[in-house]
Design a protein around this motif. Structure first.
Motif, PDB file in Angstrom:
ATOM      1  N   ASP A   6       0.868  -1.172   0.000  1.00 59.52           N
ATOM      2  CA  ASP A   6       0.000   0.000   0.000  1.00 59.52           C
ATOM      3  C   ASP A   6       0.908   1.227   0.000  1.00 59.52           C
ATOM      4  OD1 ASP A   6      -1.983   1.861   0.295  1.00 59.52           O
ATOM      5  OD2 ASP A   6      -2.458   1.330   2.358  1.00 59.52           O
ATOM      6  N   GLN A   7       1.281   1.677  -1.185  1.00 61.65           N
ATOM      7  CA  GLN A   7       2.239   2.772  -1.320  1.00 61.65           C
ATOM      8  C   GLN A   7       1.628   4.088  -0.841  1.00 61.65           C
ATOM      9  OE1 GLN A   7       4.008   2.788  -5.146  1.00 61.65           O
ATOM     10  NE2 GLN A   7       5.567   4.247  -4.589  1.00 61.65           N
ATOM     11  N   PRO A   8       2.379   4.850  -0.013  1.00 61.20           N
ATOM     12  CA  PRO A   8       1.848   6.129   0.479  1.00 61.20           C
ATOM     13  C   PRO A   8       1.764   7.168  -0.637  1.00 61.20           C
ATOM     14  CG  PRO A   8       4.098   5.815   1.227  1.00 61.20           C
ATOM     15  CD  PRO A   8       3.706   4.556   0.514  1.00 61.20           C
ATOM     16  N   ASN A   9       0.748   8.025  -0.537  1.00 60.77           N
ATOM     17  CA  ASN A   9       0.632   9.119  -1.508  1.00 60.77           C
ATOM     18  C   ASN A   9       1.575  10.249  -1.095  1.00 60.77           C
ATOM     19  OD1 ASN A   9      -0.646  10.642   0.524  1.00 60.77           O
ATOM     20  ND2 ASN A   9      -2.671  10.024  -0.163  1.00 60.77           N
ATOM     21  N   ARG A  10       1.597  11.298  -1.891  1.00 56.27           N
ATOM     22  CA  ARG A  10       2.529  12.414  -1.649  1.00 56.27           C
ATOM     23  C   ARG A  10       2.316  13.053  -0.278  1.00 56.27           C
ATOM     24  NH1 ARG A  10       6.107  15.775  -3.843  1.00 56.27           N
ATOM     25  NH2 ARG A  10       5.954  18.010  -3.541  1.00 56.27           N
ATOM     26  N   ALA A  11       1.073  13.286   0.099  1.00 55.42           N
ATOM     27  CA  ALA A  11       0.796  13.911   1.399  1.00 55.42           C
ATOM     28  C   ALA A  11       1.297  13.030   2.539  1.00 55.42           C
ATOM     29  CB  ALA A  11      -0.698  14.179   1.547  1.00 55.42           C
ATOM     30  N   ALA A  12       1.079  11.734   2.437  1.00 55.41           N
ATOM     31  CA  ALA A  12       1.546  10.813   3.477  1.00 55.41           C
ATOM     32  C   ALA A  12       3.073  10.806   3.545  1.00 55.41           C
ATOM     33  CB  ALA A  12       1.021   9.406   3.214  1.00 55.41           C
ATOM     34  N   ARG A  13       3.737  10.864   2.390  1.00 54.85           N
ATOM     35  CA  ARG A  13       5.205  10.886   2.385  1.00 54.85           C
ATOM     36  C   ARG A  13       5.739  12.150   3.052  1.00 54.85           C
ATOM     37  NH1 ARG A  13       4.384   8.808  -2.793  1.00 54.85           N
ATOM     38  NH2 ARG A  13       4.906  10.796  -3.768  1.00 54.85           N
ATOM     39  N   VAL A  14       5.110  13.281   2.802  1.00 46.77           N
ATOM     40  CA  VAL A  14       5.537  14.544   3.425  1.00 46.77           C
ATOM     41  C   VAL A  14       5.337  14.470   4.940  1.00 46.77           C
ATOM     42  CG1 VAL A  14       4.994  17.014   3.632  1.00 46.77           C
ATOM     43  CG2 VAL A  14       5.198  15.963   1.365  1.00 46.77           C
ATOM     44  N   PHE A  15       4.179  13.997   5.366  1.00 49.96           N
ATOM     45  CA  PHE A  15       3.896  13.860   6.794  1.00 49.96           C
ATOM     46  C   PHE A  15       4.877  12.886   7.442  1.00 49.96           C
ATOM     47  CE2 PHE A  15       1.715  11.728  10.319  1.00 49.96           C
ATOM     48  CZ  PHE A  15       1.474  12.815  11.131  1.00 49.96           C
ATOM     49  N   TRP A 112      -2.243   0.818  17.653  1.00 49.62           N
ATOM     50  CA  TRP A 112      -1.963   1.848  16.655  1.00 49.62           C
ATOM     51  C   TRP A 112      -2.954   1.908  15.499  1.00 49.62           C
ATOM     52  CZ3 TRP A 112       2.638  -0.822  18.341  1.00 49.62           C
ATOM     53  CH2 TRP A 112       3.440  -0.037  19.173  1.00 49.62           C
ATOM     54  N   TYR A 113      -4.134   1.345  15.661  1.00 48.91           N
ATOM     55  CA  TYR A 113      -5.087   1.384  14.545  1.00 48.91           C
ATOM     56  C   TYR A 113      -5.387   2.817  14.120  1.00 48.91           C
ATOM     57  CZ  TYR A 113      -9.195   0.889  11.680  1.00 48.91           C
ATOM     58  OH  TYR A 113     -10.073   0.974  10.636  1.00 48.91           O
ATOM     59  N   TRP A 114      -5.509   3.723  15.063  1.00 53.31           N
ATOM     60  CA  TRP A 114      -5.802   5.128  14.748  1.00 53.31           C
ATOM     61  C   TRP A 114      -4.774   5.704  13.777  1.00 53.31           C
ATOM     62  CZ3 TRP A 114      -2.043   8.708  15.894  1.00 53.31           C
ATOM     63  CH2 TRP A 114      -1.027   8.284  16.768  1.00 53.31           C
ATOM     64  N   GLU A 115      -3.566   5.145  13.794  1.00 54.65           N
ATOM     65  CA  GLU A 115      -2.482   5.643  12.965  1.00 54.65           C
ATOM     66  C   GLU A 115      -2.403   4.940  11.606  1.00 54.65           C
ATOM     67  OE1 GLU A 115       2.345   5.605  13.335  1.00 54.65           O
ATOM     68  OE2 GLU A 115       1.190   5.819  15.170  1.00 54.65           O
ATOM     69  N   VAL A 116      -2.774   3.671  11.558  1.00 54.28           N
ATOM     70  CA  VAL A 116      -2.592   2.882  10.332  1.00 54.28           C
ATOM     71  C   VAL A 116      -3.901   2.477   9.662  1.00 54.28           C
ATOM     72  CG1 VAL A 116      -0.372   2.010  11.123  1.00 54.28           C
ATOM     73  CG2 VAL A 116      -2.441   0.657  11.540  1.00 54.28           C
ATOM     74  N   LYS A 117      -5.028   2.990  10.152  1.00 55.85           N
ATOM     75  CA  LYS A 117      -6.305   2.582   9.553  1.00 55.85           C
ATOM     76  C   LYS A 117      -6.289   2.871   8.056  1.00 55.85           C
ATOM     77  CE  LYS A 117      -8.579   6.793  10.975  1.00 55.85           C
ATOM     78  NZ  LYS A 117      -9.528   7.366  11.865  1.00 55.85           N
ATOM     79  N   GLY A 118      -6.826   1.944   7.314  1.00 60.64           N
ATOM     80  CA  GLY A 118      -6.826   2.059   5.866  1.00 60.64           C
ATOM     81  C   GLY A 118      -5.566   1.513   5.214  1.00 60.64           C
ATOM     82  N   HIS A 119      -4.575   1.125   6.015  1.00 63.25           N
ATOM     83  CA  HIS A 119      -3.314   0.624   5.461  1.00 63.25           C
ATOM     84  C   HIS A 119      -2.959  -0.754   6.000  1.00 63.25           C
ATOM     85  CE1 HIS A 119      -2.825   4.557   3.806  1.00 63.25           C
ATOM     86  NE2 HIS A 119      -2.914   5.092   5.011  1.00 63.25           N
ATOM     87  N   ALA A 120      -3.885  -1.429   6.607  1.00 63.66           N
ATOM     88  CA  ALA A 120      -3.598  -2.731   7.205  1.00 63.66           C
ATOM     89  C   ALA A 120      -4.397  -3.832   6.514  1.00 63.66           C
ATOM     90  CB  ALA A 120      -3.901  -2.708   8.696  1.00 63.66           C
TER      91      ALA A 120
END
Length: 146
Positions: A6-15, A112-120
């Motif tokens: 699940d590759q991060p998008n640009r906003a996720a990479r910046v964050f 850590w679900y609050w942090e990784v939701k949508g990526h697990a």
């Protein structure tokens, strides 16, 4: 093991870069730590922020996004560096077999679900045991050893 990534998008990479810089300075957020590993083709050090899960005195790192670059590099290298810039220590990594992952993944999601939701892989803390077992093969988990 599957090769889901699940590759991060640009906003996720910046964050993620901002969080990585803080952890490199020793400012961890919600238990985050800096992990560095040598690139398997370039040989250059690569840094990423991970959450270290401790279960029964053993430390684990989980890659909810799947077969990421840091995962591939860690497999190839067999060891990683953990910690902020001034206190890094090299540790060996051992990949956890699929059969042992569900309990670790469940504990990781509880924390850590609050942090990784949508990526697990679609898992939530409420996922059934059978759902976790099905997705576990696509979520790399490593034990950190000394």
């Amino acid at each position: 093991m599957t090769t889901r990534y699940d590759q991060p998008n640009r906003a996720a990479r910046v964050f993620n870069e901002a969080i990585r810089q803080l952890t490199e300075l020793g400012i961890g957020i919600a238990g985050s730590r800096s992990l560095r590993v040598r690139g398997r083709t370039t040989g250059q050090w690569r840094s990423v922020v991970v959450n270290v899960l401790t279960v029964e005195g053993r430390d684990y790192v989980v890659s909810p996004r799947g077969n990421t670059q840091w995962v591939r590099n860690a497999r190839a290298a067999g060891s990683v560096e953990m910690g902020p810039r001034w206190r890094r220590r090299q540790v060996r990594v051992r990949e956890v077999p699929d059969a042992a992952k569900p309990e670790l993944i469940r504990r990781y999601l509880d924390r850590w679900y609050w942090e990784v939701k949508g990526h697990a892989g679609g898992l939530t803390p409420e996922s059934t045991d059978s759902e976790v077992k099905v997705i576990a093969a696509s979520i790399p988990v490593f034990e950190l050893a000394g």
